[in-house]
Enzyme design. Structure first.
Site, PDB file in Angstrom:
ATOM      1  CG  ASP A  48      -2.257   0.793   1.245  1.00 52.13           C
ATOM      2  OD1 ASP A  48      -3.330   0.554   1.026  1.00 52.13           O
ATOM      3  OD2 ASP A  48      -1.740   2.350   1.094  1.00 52.13           O
ATOM      4  CB  ILE A  49       0.785   4.217  -2.119  1.00 50.03           C
ATOM      5  CG1 ILE A  49       1.895   5.155  -2.760  1.00 50.03           C
ATOM      6  CG2 ILE A  49      -0.429   5.241  -1.595  1.00 50.03           C
ATOM      7  CD1 ILE A  49       1.449   5.740  -4.020  1.00 50.03           C
ATOM      8  CG  ASN A 108     -12.417  -0.404   3.400  1.00 54.92           C
ATOM      9  OD1 ASN A 108     -12.808  -1.037   4.584  1.00 54.92           O
ATOM     10  ND2 ASN A 108     -11.027   0.147   3.308  1.00 54.92           N
ATOM     11  N   GLY A 162     -16.206   2.830   2.882  1.00 53.06           N
ATOM     12  CA  GLY A 162     -15.141   3.509   2.795  1.00 53.06           C
ATOM     13  C   GLY A 162     -14.162   3.368   1.567  1.00 53.06           C
ATOM     14  CD  GLN A 163     -14.677  -0.703  -3.276  1.00 53.40           C
ATOM     15  OE1 GLN A 163     -15.859  -0.946  -2.951  1.00 53.40           O
ATOM     16  NE2 GLN A 163     -13.936  -1.311  -4.002  1.00 53.40           N
ATOM     17  CG  HIS A 208      -8.623  -2.844  -2.637  1.00 55.44           C
ATOM     18  ND1 HIS A 208      -9.453  -2.117  -3.374  1.00 55.44           N
ATOM     19  CD2 HIS A 208      -8.610  -2.072  -1.528  1.00 55.44           C
ATOM     20  CE1 HIS A 208      -9.846  -1.038  -2.709  1.00 55.44           C
ATOM     21  NE2 HIS A 208      -9.446  -0.994  -1.516  1.00 55.44           N
TER      22      HIS A 208
HETATM   23  P1  AMP Z   1      -9.775   1.520   0.192  1.00 50.88           P
HETATM   24  O1  AMP Z   1     -10.213   2.555   1.115  1.00 50.88           O
HETATM   25  O2  AMP Z   1      -9.957   0.045   0.849  1.00 50.88           O
HETATM   26  O3  AMP Z   1     -10.266   1.663  -1.374  1.00 50.88           O
HETATM   27  O4  AMP Z   1      -8.248   1.380   0.002  1.00 50.88           O
HETATM   28  C1  AMP Z   1      -7.615   2.002  -0.968  1.00 50.88           C
HETATM   29  C2  AMP Z   1      -5.798   1.956  -0.784  1.00 50.88           C
HETATM   30  O5  AMP Z   1      -5.371   2.121  -1.710  1.00 50.88           O
HETATM   31  C3  AMP Z   1      -5.554   2.886   0.367  1.00 50.88           C
HETATM   32  O6  AMP Z   1      -5.111   2.316   1.451  1.00 50.88           O
HETATM   33  C4  AMP Z   1      -4.464   3.363  -0.470  1.00 50.88           C
HETATM   34  O7  AMP Z   1      -3.298   4.038   0.189  1.00 50.88           O
HETATM   35  C5  AMP Z   1      -4.049   2.553  -1.640  1.00 50.88           C
HETATM   36  N1  AMP Z   1      -3.422   3.133  -2.727  1.00 50.88           N
HETATM   37  C6  AMP Z   1      -3.935   4.132  -3.736  1.00 50.88           C
HETATM   38  N2  AMP Z   1      -3.235   4.211  -4.568  1.00 50.88           N
HETATM   39  C7  AMP Z   1      -2.298   3.552  -4.419  1.00 50.88           C
HETATM   40  C8  AMP Z   1      -1.218   3.187  -5.288  1.00 50.88           C
HETATM   41  N3  AMP Z   1      -0.935   3.595  -6.466  1.00 50.88           N
HETATM   42  N4  AMP Z   1      -0.394   2.065  -5.053  1.00 50.88           N
HETATM   43  C9  AMP Z   1      -0.632   1.388  -3.713  1.00 50.88           C
HETATM   44  N5  AMP Z   1      -1.606   1.775  -2.943  1.00 50.88           N
HETATM   45  C10 AMP Z   1      -2.522   2.666  -3.259  1.00 50.88           C
END
Ligand code: AMP
Length: 120
Positions: free
Chosen positions: A33-34, A91, A97-98, A104
């Site tokens: 995760d970023i 999520n 909160g997605q 994922h």
């Molecule tokens: P969600 O709120 O469950 O949709 O989580 C989305 C997740 O994606 C968050 O934890 C972000 O930090 C992560 N995210 C967004 N963009 C990237 C990316 N380019 N590479 C890795 N993780 C990411």
């Protein structure tokens, strides 16, 4: 909700933007995760175009579902999380909160996480 080919994880799957990959097989991709919320925070995504767990559970094939679940377990095991434990979280939709509309699963570990992760 129909699948948006321009979501960020679709771009990662197409190789248009980079990721810190930890695992890939026929059905799944896993990457860090970023914006990690724990010492280990990895995302596992199916390669198929599924918006959410709701979409995936209704439409994915048995092979895709088995491949995805096995990958989640394998990634956590390979990251060394099994002995001390970890959390798997998905999520779904607005109330969940997605943010990214491609299914994922978050794998978080490396410290005691408390009873729940607080998202807001
Ligand atoms: P969600 O709120 O469950 O949709 O989580 C989305 C997740 O994606 C968050 O934890 C972000 O930090 C992560 N995210 C967004 N963009 C990237 C990316 N380019 N590479 C890795 N993780 C990411």
């Amino acid at each position: 909700m129909s699948y948006d080919d321009n979501n960020i994880f679709a771009k990662i799957l197409r190789g248009e933007i980079p990721c810190k990959k930890v695992h890939e097989d026929d059905f799944t991709l896993a990457f860090h995760d970023i914006n990690p919320q724990a010492p280990v925070h990895v995302l596992v995504i199916p390669k198929g175009k599924y918006v959410s767990m709701a979409d995936f559970s209704a439409k994915a094939s048995e092979a895709e579902i088995a491949g995805f679940i096995r990958a989640v377990g394998k990634v956590a095991r390979d990251l060394g999380l099994e002995e001390e434990g970890y959390r798997v979280l998905a999520n779904i939709g607005a109330n969940g909160g997605q943010e990214v509309p491609h299914l994922h699963v978050h794998i978080c570990g490396g410290r005691k996480l408390g009873r729940m992760i607080h998202l807001a």
